[in-house]
Write a protein that holds these residues in place. Structure first.
Motif, PDB file in Angstrom:
ATOM      1  N   GLU A 167       1.136  -1.119  -0.215  1.00 22.80           N
ATOM      2  CA  GLU A 167      -0.074   0.219  -0.001  1.00 22.80           C
ATOM      3  C   GLU A 167       0.954   1.475   0.292  1.00 22.80           C
ATOM      4  N   ASN A 292       0.716   3.463  -4.628  1.00 15.51           N
ATOM      5  CA  ASN A 292      -0.652   2.388  -4.985  1.00 15.51           C
ATOM      6  C   ASN A 292      -1.571   3.297  -4.081  1.00 15.51           C
ATOM      7  N   SER A 293      -3.333   3.337  -4.474  1.00 17.53           N
ATOM      8  CA  SER A 293      -3.696   3.195  -3.432  1.00 17.53           C
ATOM      9  C   SER A 293      -4.363   2.664  -2.772  1.00 17.53           C
ATOM     10  N   THR A 294      -4.750   2.718  -1.488  1.00 16.80           N
ATOM     11  CA  THR A 294      -5.869   1.748  -0.693  1.00 16.80           C
ATOM     12  C   THR A 294      -6.321   0.954  -1.531  1.00 16.80           C
ATOM     13  N   TYR A 297      -4.565  -1.702  -4.193  1.00 16.89           N
ATOM     14  CA  TYR A 297      -4.142  -2.177  -2.859  1.00 16.89           C
ATOM     15  C   TYR A 297      -4.641  -3.736  -2.950  1.00 16.89           C
ATOM     16  N   ARG A 298      -5.803  -2.682  -1.896  1.00 19.35           N
ATOM     17  CA  ARG A 298      -6.766  -4.191  -2.182  1.00 19.35           C
ATOM     18  C   ARG A 298      -7.084  -4.814  -2.780  1.00 19.35           C
ATOM     19  N   ALA A 334      -3.059   0.372  -8.767  1.00 20.31           N
ATOM     20  CA  ALA A 334      -1.864   0.249  -7.969  1.00 20.31           C
ATOM     21  C   ALA A 334      -0.724  -0.665  -8.681  1.00 20.31           C
TER      22      ALA A 334
END
Length: 376
Positions: A167, A292-294, A297-298, A334
């Protein structure tokens, strides 16, 4: 029909440098058309290719990116598909990244997703930090409302097929500076009648070295790497009158880099003025930090879990520059890594070869990410 393995081996055997990927681009377009893809854009920026694949229902738009360019490195491998071009070879795995995207395209044709829009971007000139900027500035992406951007890179030194996720910061801001110092030549017996840049070069080297802070956990991480010095000829009766010095700089954040860049420009100008030299500065090969945006990333982590791939959560960013940083600066997205083997030769090494088994892993990751975002 061409397989993804044959696709990679063809590109590997026929490498082309940044901004010169004409044959690679034409091959990709031809192969994409063979599998039934009709919306293909090219000619908008260098030799980049953009593919549009639409679902039957309205939904999000996702862009996936890979690279086309090779490196000016002589290949030392002797396998059947080795480079046929002297001094040029795929030593970063861009042939494999492109093949992964081609396999992803095949999967989208074989098992279409119903919702949304998928864009597959085969990017020219990644290695020199020019391809992303040129494509974005071409305006090609303004016709799309892009919700997410994704890309991956293979990484030697990590377990084969493991998915590396992080992240936030994934790769740093990197840029190279080339400083040309112009003085005046003279006879070597009368150096005071000329202006020799040697002492200024020495002072610049000492100054730039003082900026180094290679503590990777520090917010003040900064690396100044000397790349080349060109000064004079083997003419021992002549005191040189000009020199060029090139450095590559890297730090974690774009804002910090901008401040350091201004500091460097001012100090180099001060040194050259003191030594009565004319200065020309040129900044090249710009790579923005890759954040990388949260949410993106998820999506990557969930896709790896759903596919039962090994997941490695990175504690620190990688230290190389990556042109995808301009995409994550502009769009939510990301980058992730895929391990290409613990004992694999390093990237940019003359014996490196992208492992073929990563093609299905990477394309499966892309498909799973697309399915999660578009079908949920």
């Amino acid at each position: 029909m061409t397989t993804a393995l044959e696709f990679r081996h063809h590109i590997h055997a026929n490498p082309e440098l940044s901004t010169l990927e004409k044959n690679t681009s034409e091959f990709i377009v031809s192969e994409l058309r063979k599998i039934g893809i009709r919306k293909i854009y090219h000619g908008f920026s260098m030799y980049s290719v953009l593919v549009e694949i639409d679902g039957t229902e309205v939904g999000p738009t996702i862009l996936f990116r890979c690279e086309l360019d090779a490196l000016p490195i002589q290949e030392e491998n002797n396998f059947a598909y080795r480079s046929t071009t002297d001094g040029i070879s795929h030593k970063c795995g861009h042939d494999g990244h492109a093949a992964s995207m081609f396999r992803f395209a095949q999967k989208l044709i074989e098992s279409p997703l119903k919702k949304g829009k998928i864009l597959l971007f085969f990017q020219s000139a990644e290695e020199i930090g020019a391809g992303a900027k040129a494509a974005i500035e071409s305006g090609i992406f303004t016709q799309f409302n892009i919700d997410f951007v994704f890309a991956y890179h293979n990484f030697p030194g990590f377990p084969m097929g493991a998915i590396m996720v992080k992240e936030g910061l994934f790769t740093p801001c990197v840029e190279s500076g080339v400083f040309e110092l112009k003085g005046k030549t003279s006879h070597a017996a009368e150096p005071l009648k000329g202006i020799n840049p040697a002492l200024a070069i020495a002072e610049i080297i000492v100054y730039l070295n003082s900026l180094n802070n290679q503590d990777k956990v520090s917010d003040n991480f900064f690396v100044a790497t000397p790349i080349h010095i060109d000064m004079g000829e083997k003419a021992y009766g002549t005191s040189v009158g000009k020199a060029t010095i090139g450095y590559t700089f890297r730090t974690w954040k774009n804002g910090r880099f901008d401040a350091k860049k201004l500091q460097i420009e001012n100090k180099v100008a001060e040194i050259t003025k003191k030594h009565q030299l004319e200065l020309t500065s040129n900044w090249i090969e710009t790579f923005n930090a890759n954040e990388n945006s949260t949410e993106a990333y998820r999506q990557i982590k969930n896709a790896a879990k759903a596919s039962n791939f090994e997941i490695i959560e990175l504690e620190k960013p990688f230290e190389f520059g990556e042109d995808f940083g301009l995409f994550t600066k502009k769009y939510k997205g990301a980058m992730f890594g895929i391990g290409s083997g613990i004992n694999q030769a390093p990237l940019h090494n003359s014996t490196f070869d992208f492992p073929d088994e990563l093609i299905d892993i990477a394309s499966s990751m892309f498909y799973q990410i697309a399915m999660q975002v578009l079908e949920n």
